[in-house]
Design a protein around this motif. Structure first.
Motif, short mmCIF file in Angstrom:
data_model
loop_
_atom_site.label_atom_id
_atom_site.label_comp_id
_atom_site.label_asym_id
_atom_site.label_seq_id
_atom_site.Cartn_x
_atom_site.Cartn_y
_atom_site.Cartn_z
N MET A 1 0.89 -1.13 0.11
CA MET A 1 0.02 0.01 -0.01
C MET A 1 0.82 1.38 0.02
N SER A 2 0.23 2.23 -0.55
CA SER A 2 1.11 3.56 -0.67
C SER A 2 0.15 4.65 0.06
N VAL A 3 1.15 5.72 0.46
CA VAL A 3 0.63 6.74 0.91
C VAL A 3 1.14 7.88 0.19
N ILE A 4 0.32 8.95 -0.17
CA ILE A 4 0.53 10.19 -0.95
C ILE A 4 0.92 11.23 0.08
N VAL A 5 1.82 12.07 -0.06
CA VAL A 5 2.26 13.08 0.64
C VAL A 5 2.23 14.36 -0.12
N THR A 6 1.48 15.26 0.36
CA THR A 6 1.32 16.72 -0.43
C THR A 6 1.29 17.67 1.00
N ASP A 7 1.50 18.79 0.42
CA ASP A 7 1.40 19.88 1.48
C ASP A 7 0.18 19.96 2.33
N PHE A 10 -0.88 13.67 4.70
CA PHE A 10 -1.11 12.19 3.97
C PHE A 10 -2.28 12.00 3.34
N GLY A 11 -2.40 11.41 2.43
CA GLY A 11 -3.82 10.91 1.61
C GLY A 11 -3.56 9.68 1.12
N PRO A 12 -4.77 9.20 0.47
CA PRO A 12 -4.75 7.92 -0.41
C PRO A 12 -4.18 8.26 -1.94
N ASP A 13 -3.90 7.36 -2.72
CA ASP A 13 -3.45 7.48 -4.02
C ASP A 13 -4.70 7.76 -4.99
N GLY A 14 -5.12 8.98 -5.39
CA GLY A 14 -6.26 9.41 -5.97
C GLY A 14 -6.07 9.12 -7.60
N PHE A 15 -4.95 8.63 -7.93
CA PHE A 15 -4.61 8.44 -9.56
C PHE A 15 -4.61 7.04 -9.75
N ASN A 16 -5.85 6.69 -10.38
CA ASN A 16 -6.11 5.05 -10.67
C ASN A 16 -5.91 4.68 -12.14
N ALA A 17 -5.16 5.56 -12.97
CA ALA A 17 -5.34 5.21 -14.42
C ALA A 17 -4.08 4.31 -14.84
N GLY A 18 -3.16 4.37 -13.81
CA GLY A 18 -1.95 3.40 -13.99
C GLY A 18 -0.78 4.16 -14.71
N PHE A 19 0.17 3.47 -14.77
CA PHE A 19 1.55 3.95 -15.08
C PHE A 19 2.28 3.07 -16.30
N ALA A 20 3.00 3.80 -17.13
CA ALA A 20 3.48 2.92 -18.39
C ALA A 20 4.85 3.83 -18.71
N ALA A 21 5.61 2.90 -19.40
CA ALA A 21 6.85 3.65 -19.71
C ALA A 21 6.78 4.82 -20.74
N PRO A 22 7.78 5.52 -20.64
CA PRO A 22 7.67 6.70 -21.75
C PRO A 22 7.25 6.30 -23.14
N ALA A 82 7.21 12.04 -6.59
CA ALA A 82 8.53 11.48 -6.28
C ALA A 82 8.11 9.93 -5.52
N GLN A 83 8.71 9.01 -6.04
CA GLN A 83 8.34 7.54 -5.55
C GLN A 83 9.45 6.87 -5.01
N GLY A 84 9.08 6.60 -3.55
CA GLY A 84 10.24 5.49 -3.20
C GLY A 84 10.76 6.01 -1.95
N HIS A 85 12.23 6.17 -1.82
CA HIS A 85 12.92 6.23 -0.42
C HIS A 85 13.11 7.77 -0.45
N PHE A 99 8.41 18.81 -7.56
CA PHE A 99 7.63 17.62 -7.24
C PHE A 99 6.27 18.25 -6.72
N ASP A 100 5.11 17.80 -6.83
CA ASP A 100 3.91 18.21 -6.51
C ASP A 100 3.54 17.27 -5.17
N GLU A 101 3.97 16.06 -5.17
CA GLU A 101 3.53 15.05 -4.21
C GLU A 101 4.69 13.86 -4.10
N VAL A 102 4.83 13.18 -3.04
CA VAL A 102 5.59 11.92 -2.75
C VAL A 102 4.83 10.91 -2.37
N GLU A 103 5.35 9.70 -3.03
CA GLU A 103 4.60 8.33 -2.81
C GLU A 103 5.46 7.36 -2.00
N ILE A 104 5.17 7.33 -0.69
CA ILE A 104 5.69 6.51 0.24
C ILE A 104 5.10 5.14 0.44
#
Length: 133
Positions: A1-7, A10-22, A82-85, A99-104
């Motif tokens: 599970m991930s937490v999204i950090v913004t100003d 903490f909040g849930p990940d509201g982006f559900n469209a998925g991620f792909a390679a460039p 930003a995602q990760g560490h 960056f607008d948000e951090v995914e941890i």
């Protein structure tokens, strides 16, 4: 599970469209840009993505900050994540580089609770220096 950090905290990940390679993303989908990418070379394939996510494999690897800054310089207007560490002490640097948000993950969120991530409102060195000159 991930937490999204913004100003806002903490909040849930509201982006559900998925991620792909460039170059492989569908409209409305996010893009995972490697932290060693040649941003200028891939910019045309990522510039319209709703969200660009850049990995931080360790808190000592700052290449993602440079990529975020370069994407903003090139004109990217979407959400940069930003995602990760990324640790709480790096949050201000993340925001300052574009960056607008951090995914941890939940483990880091438990180790560094929400109050530690509150942005510190300070002046940047260059703007303070320019005014005094």
């Amino acid at each position: 599970m991930s937490v999204i950090v913004t100003d806002a905290g903490f909040g849930p990940d509201g982006f559900n469209a998925g991620f792909a390679a460039p170059g492989e993303q569908l409209p409305g989908q996010g893009v995972d840009v490697p932290n060693d990418a040649d941003v200028v070379a891939i910019f045309d394939t990522v510039k319209d993505a709703a969200v660009i996510r850049i990995p931080f494999p360790s808190s000592a690897d700052g290449r993602g900050f440079s990529i975020a800054s370069r994407l903003r310089d090139l004109g990217y207007k979407g959400t940069l994540r930003a995602q990760g560490h990324v640790i709480a002490e790096q949050y201000r640097k993340a925001r300052g580089s574009g960056f607008d948000e951090v995914e941890i993950d939940d483990t880091l969120a438990a180790r560094q609770p929400e109050p530690q991530w509150k942005p510190v409102q300070t002046q940047r060195y260059q703007s303070k220096f320019r005014r005094s000159a």
